[in-house]
Design a protein around this motif. Sequence first.
Motif, PDB file in Angstrom:
ATOM      1  N   ASN A  77     -62.514 -35.071  65.169  1.00 29.01           N
ATOM      2  CA  ASN A  77     -61.608 -34.290  64.312  1.00 29.01           C
ATOM      3  C   ASN A  77     -62.051 -32.831  64.232  1.00 29.01           C
ATOM      4  O   ASN A  77     -62.052 -32.233  63.142  1.00 29.01           O
ATOM      5  N   THR A  78     -62.396 -32.272  65.365  1.00 24.53           N
ATOM      6  CA  THR A  78     -62.943 -30.921  65.371  1.00 24.53           C
ATOM      7  C   THR A  78     -62.290 -30.084  66.472  1.00 24.53           C
ATOM      8  O   THR A  78     -62.050 -30.573  67.572  1.00 24.53           O
ATOM      9  N   VAL A  79     -62.031 -28.834  66.146  1.00 27.07           N
ATOM     10  CA  VAL A  79     -61.552 -27.864  67.129  1.00 27.07           C
ATOM     11  C   VAL A  79     -62.569 -26.736  67.193  1.00 27.07           C
ATOM     12  O   VAL A  79     -63.213 -26.402  66.196  1.00 27.07           O
ATOM     13  N   TYR A  80     -62.719 -26.176  68.377  1.00 26.09           N
ATOM     14  CA  TYR A  80     -63.735 -25.160  68.617  1.00 26.09           C
ATOM     15  C   TYR A  80     -63.091 -23.891  69.160  1.00 26.09           C
ATOM     16  O   TYR A  80     -62.034 -23.926  69.797  1.00 26.09           O
ATOM     17  N   LEU A  81     -63.776 -22.785  68.933  1.00 25.84           N
ATOM     18  CA  LEU A  81     -63.397 -21.531  69.567  1.00 25.84           C
ATOM     19  C   LEU A  81     -64.680 -20.894  70.107  1.00 25.84           C
ATOM     20  O   LEU A  81     -65.502 -20.401  69.336  1.00 25.84           O
ATOM     21  N   GLN A  82     -64.841 -20.961  71.419  1.00 22.16           N
ATOM     22  CA  GLN A  82     -65.979 -20.318  72.074  1.00 22.16           C
ATOM     23  C   GLN A  82     -65.602 -18.873  72.348  1.00 22.16           C
ATOM     24  O   GLN A  82     -64.611 -18.614  73.036  1.00 22.16           O
ATOM     25  N   MET A  83     -66.382 -17.962  71.805  1.00 16.26           N
ATOM     26  CA  MET A  83     -66.083 -16.535  71.933  1.00 16.26           C
ATOM     27  C   MET A  83     -67.198 -15.859  72.705  1.00 16.26           C
ATOM     28  O   MET A  83     -68.344 -15.830  72.237  1.00 16.26           O
ATOM     29  N   ASN A  84     -66.874 -15.331  73.872  1.00 18.08           N
ATOM     30  CA  ASN A  84     -67.846 -14.643  74.720  1.00 18.08           C
ATOM     31  C   ASN A  84     -67.456 -13.175  74.868  1.00 18.08           C
ATOM     32  O   ASN A  84     -66.325 -12.787  74.568  1.00 18.08           O
ATOM     33  N   SER A  85     -68.391 -12.386  75.320  1.00 17.36           N
ATOM     34  CA  SER A  85     -68.157 -10.952  75.551  1.00 17.36           C
ATOM     35  C   SER A  85     -67.507 -10.305  74.336  1.00 17.36           C
ATOM     36  O   SER A  85     -66.508  -9.575  74.444  1.00 17.36           O
ATOM     37  N   LEU A  86     -68.069 -10.562  73.200  1.00 14.98           N
ATOM     38  CA  LEU A  86     -67.474 -10.079  71.955  1.00 14.98           C
ATOM     39  C   LEU A  86     -67.508  -8.561  71.856  1.00 14.98           C
ATOM     40  O   LEU A  86     -68.453  -7.910  72.345  1.00 14.98           O
ATOM     41  N   LYS A  87     -66.471  -8.028  71.238  1.00 12.03           N
ATOM     42  CA  LYS A  87     -66.302  -6.593  71.064  1.00 12.03           C
ATOM     43  C   LYS A  87     -66.211  -6.268  69.567  1.00 12.03           C
ATOM     44  O   LYS A  87     -65.818  -7.130  68.772  1.00 12.03           O
ATOM     45  N   PRO A  88     -66.511  -5.047  69.197  1.00 10.13           N
ATOM     46  CA  PRO A  88     -66.386  -4.674  67.779  1.00 10.13           C
ATOM     47  C   PRO A  88     -64.991  -4.948  67.220  1.00 10.13           C
ATOM     48  O   PRO A  88     -64.852  -5.306  66.038  1.00 10.13           O
ATOM     49  N   GLU A  89     -63.969  -4.805  68.046  1.00 10.11           N
ATOM     50  CA  GLU A  89     -62.602  -5.045  67.581  1.00 10.11           C
ATOM     51  C   GLU A  89     -62.306  -6.524  67.336  1.00 10.11           C
ATOM     52  O   GLU A  89     -61.236  -6.866  66.828  1.00 10.11           O
ATOM     53  N   ASP A  90     -63.228  -7.410  67.681  1.00 11.13           N
ATOM     54  CA  ASP A  90     -63.078  -8.830  67.346  1.00 11.13           C
ATOM     55  C   ASP A  90     -63.546  -9.127  65.921  1.00 11.13           C
ATOM     56  O   ASP A  90     -63.387 -10.252  65.430  1.00 11.13           O
TER      57      ASP A  90
END
Length: 121
Positions: A77-90
């Motif tokens: 019962n889990t959803v994920y969001l893998q965030m790479n190459s993050l930017k300040p605007e994120d």
Amino acid sequence: QVQLVESGGGLVQTGGSLRLSCAASGRTFSTYIMGWFRQAPGKEREFVAAINWSGNSLYYTDSVKGRFTISRDNSKNTVYLQMNSLKPEDTAVYYCAAGRPTLLSGDPDFWGQGTQVTVSV
């Protein structure tokens, strides 16, 4: 009724990575479209990504394509969001959402409480 609890936010440097998780309660989790939205200071909440019940249809806003990956594990019962190459605007508060296809137009049935993601220069 579905309750959503996000985790995994924090402070990261530009170019770094974070993985957000959203744990859902409720027996109908696997039937819902799941998604992530975000709201930066002074801006409206915007759609980030979504995934259908089976995981074979993925949706992303243009600004995160190629950098973010949404996935789900219906057994947990889990959803994920893998965030790479993050930017300040994120930098934003990231919200988990669940619901019918109206989620894709910004109208989910359920919202989480949000988790802060801050990307430093």
